[in-house]
Scaffold this motif. Structure first.
Motif, short mmCIF file in Angstrom:
data_model
loop_
_atom_site.label_atom_id
_atom_site.label_comp_id
_atom_site.label_asym_id
_atom_site.label_seq_id
_atom_site.Cartn_x
_atom_site.Cartn_y
_atom_site.Cartn_z
N LEU A 1 0.66 -1.20 0.11
CA LEU A 1 0.07 -0.22 -0.02
C LEU A 1 0.86 1.31 0.10
O LEU A 1 0.57 2.27 -0.71
CB LEU A 1 -0.95 -0.04 1.29
CG LEU A 1 -1.94 -1.04 1.16
CD1 LEU A 1 -2.62 -1.18 2.49
CD2 LEU A 1 -2.93 -0.91 0.11
N TYR A 2 2.01 1.21 0.83
CA TYR A 2 3.00 2.60 0.73
C TYR A 2 3.66 2.62 -0.61
O TYR A 2 3.66 3.70 -0.98
CB TYR A 2 3.92 2.09 1.70
CG TYR A 2 5.11 3.32 1.98
CD1 TYR A 2 4.93 4.34 2.29
CD2 TYR A 2 6.27 2.83 1.29
CE1 TYR A 2 5.74 5.23 2.65
CE2 TYR A 2 7.43 3.76 1.29
CZ TYR A 2 7.14 4.99 2.01
OH TYR A 2 8.10 6.22 2.05
N ASP A 3 3.73 1.67 -1.28
CA ASP A 3 4.32 1.63 -2.75
C ASP A 3 3.47 1.99 -3.48
O ASP A 3 3.50 2.18 -4.90
CB ASP A 3 4.96 0.04 -3.07
CG ASP A 3 6.27 -0.14 -2.37
OD1 ASP A 3 6.86 0.68 -1.69
OD2 ASP A 3 6.44 -1.42 -2.22
N GLY A 4 2.25 2.33 -3.24
CA GLY A 4 1.09 2.71 -4.16
C GLY A 4 0.41 1.63 -4.86
O GLY A 4 -0.37 1.72 -5.79
N ALA A 5 0.16 0.48 -4.14
CA ALA A 5 -0.31 -0.49 -4.73
C ALA A 5 -0.17 -0.91 -6.27
O ALA A 5 -1.02 -0.85 -6.92
CB ALA A 5 -2.07 -0.39 -4.55
N PRO A 6 1.06 -1.24 -6.45
CA PRO A 6 1.56 -1.64 -7.82
C PRO A 6 0.68 -2.71 -8.46
O PRO A 6 0.28 -3.61 -7.71
CB PRO A 6 2.91 -1.83 -7.98
CG PRO A 6 3.37 -2.06 -6.29
CD PRO A 6 2.32 -1.34 -5.64
N VAL A 7 0.58 -2.59 -9.68
CA VAL A 7 -0.46 -3.59 -10.60
C VAL A 7 -1.93 -3.28 -10.43
O VAL A 7 -2.70 -2.76 -11.24
CB VAL A 7 -0.09 -5.10 -10.18
CG1 VAL A 7 -1.19 -6.05 -10.74
CG2 VAL A 7 1.02 -5.55 -10.23
N LEU A 8 -2.37 -3.01 -9.20
CA LEU A 8 -3.81 -2.60 -9.18
C LEU A 8 -3.95 -1.17 -9.34
O LEU A 8 -4.99 -0.86 -10.02
CB LEU A 8 -4.34 -2.73 -7.62
CG LEU A 8 -5.41 -2.09 -7.14
CD1 LEU A 8 -6.66 -2.95 -7.88
CD2 LEU A 8 -5.94 -2.05 -5.61
N ARG A 9 -2.63 -0.37 -9.05
CA ARG A 9 -2.81 0.75 -9.57
C ARG A 9 -2.54 1.15 -11.03
O ARG A 9 -3.42 1.77 -11.76
CB ARG A 9 -1.11 1.34 -8.88
CG ARG A 9 -1.23 2.95 -9.39
CD ARG A 9 0.05 3.47 -8.85
NE ARG A 9 1.22 2.57 -9.46
CZ ARG A 9 2.25 2.35 -8.83
NH1 ARG A 9 2.82 2.99 -7.57
NH2 ARG A 9 3.20 1.39 -9.50
N GLU A 10 -1.88 0.37 -11.73
CA GLU A 10 -2.15 0.37 -13.18
C GLU A 10 -3.11 0.08 -13.87
O GLU A 10 -3.63 0.28 -14.62
CB GLU A 10 -0.58 -0.56 -13.73
CG GLU A 10 0.61 0.08 -13.39
CD GLU A 10 1.20 0.38 -12.24
OE1 GLU A 10 2.16 1.07 -11.89
OE2 GLU A 10 0.62 -0.57 -11.25
N CYS A 11 -3.73 -1.06 -13.15
CA CYS A 11 -4.98 -1.57 -13.73
C CYS A 11 -6.20 -0.46 -13.62
O CYS A 11 -6.91 -0.23 -14.57
CB CYS A 11 -5.59 -2.94 -12.89
SG CYS A 11 -4.51 -4.57 -13.40
N CYS A 12 -6.19 0.20 -12.49
CA CYS A 12 -7.37 1.27 -12.22
C CYS A 12 -6.91 2.31 -13.13
O CYS A 12 -7.81 2.88 -13.84
CB CYS A 12 -6.91 1.60 -10.88
SG CYS A 12 -7.65 0.57 -9.76
N LEU A 13 -5.67 2.75 -13.63
CA LEU A 13 -5.43 3.90 -14.33
C LEU A 13 -5.79 3.41 -15.71
O LEU A 13 -6.25 4.14 -16.59
CB LEU A 13 -3.87 4.09 -14.40
CG LEU A 13 -3.42 4.86 -12.99
CD1 LEU A 13 -1.95 4.93 -13.12
CD2 LEU A 13 -3.95 6.35 -12.85
#
Length: 205
Positions: A174-186
């Protein structure tokens, strides 16, 4: 060690490495690569052993250093040639951590010895079960044992360490910005934006 435990360990180690060496958080492709690499040995060996009977045990080709090292080198070179060196490194970290993690996991869970044979196929192999239930059945048998251990409430120090490591890794992700989930949402946001802004040609006349 269960696949999700390998995934937790792989991401934790790679993320800490990124923060210490790159002074940066893992990106989406790197997070995916380290998690995929960390579970790939089981994806290769478990179905071939439990479902198809190709191997006598779930620790064979995928868990062998004679396969793992060349594979990680090839993936690393391929990633570097496409400008994705960090993703190749992430895959290698996840994959190569899997092997010793299984050795130490077997020892910690009560075998009393470090079975390096699971890393040396075909020159050696780990302990065989002598039977094959099928992939799903074998998984459910092992999961039932894991579940009983958790429900019993009398958890070993080793299990508490794993639970703590999982919780810490979740917070780190979560601190890292939730990578993978973040890219999917974007990606979904961009796709939704295109759909909303699209107008048929005849409506613009």
């Amino acid at each position: 060690m269960w696949p999700w435990e390998h995934a937790v360990m792989g991401y934790l180690v790679y993320s800490l490495f990124c923060h210490l060496y790159y002074r940066d958080s893992p990106r989406g492709l790197e997070a995916f690569a380290v998690v995929f690499g960390s579970i790939l040995p089981d994806i290769i060996d478990k179905p071939l052993a439990w479902e198809f009977g190709v191997f006598e045990t779930g620790y064979a080709l995928g868990h062998s250093v004679f396969f793992a090292v060349p594979l990680t080198i090839v993936v690393g070179m391929f990633a570097r040639s496409h400008g994705r060196s960090r993703a190749g490194l992430a895959f290698g970290v996840g994959y190569l951590l899997h092997l010793p993690a299984d050795v130490t996991d077997g020892y910690a869970r009560g075998s009393g010895e470090l079975d390096f044979g699971i890393m040396l196929w075909p020159l050696a192999q780990g302990e065989t079960h002598g039977h094959h239930h099928g992939f799903v059945d074998e998984f459910m048998v092992l999961f039932a044992r894991y579940q009983r251990e958790l429900l019993a409430g009398d958890l070993s120090t080793y299990i508490w360490i794993q639970i703590g490591m999982g919780a810490f890794t979740l917070l780190l992700w979560l601190y890292d910005g939730a990578p993978v989930l973040r890219e999917c949402c974007l990606g979904l946001k961009r796709l939704f934006g295109r759909v909303v802004s699209w107008r048929p040609a005849d409506q613009n006349r």
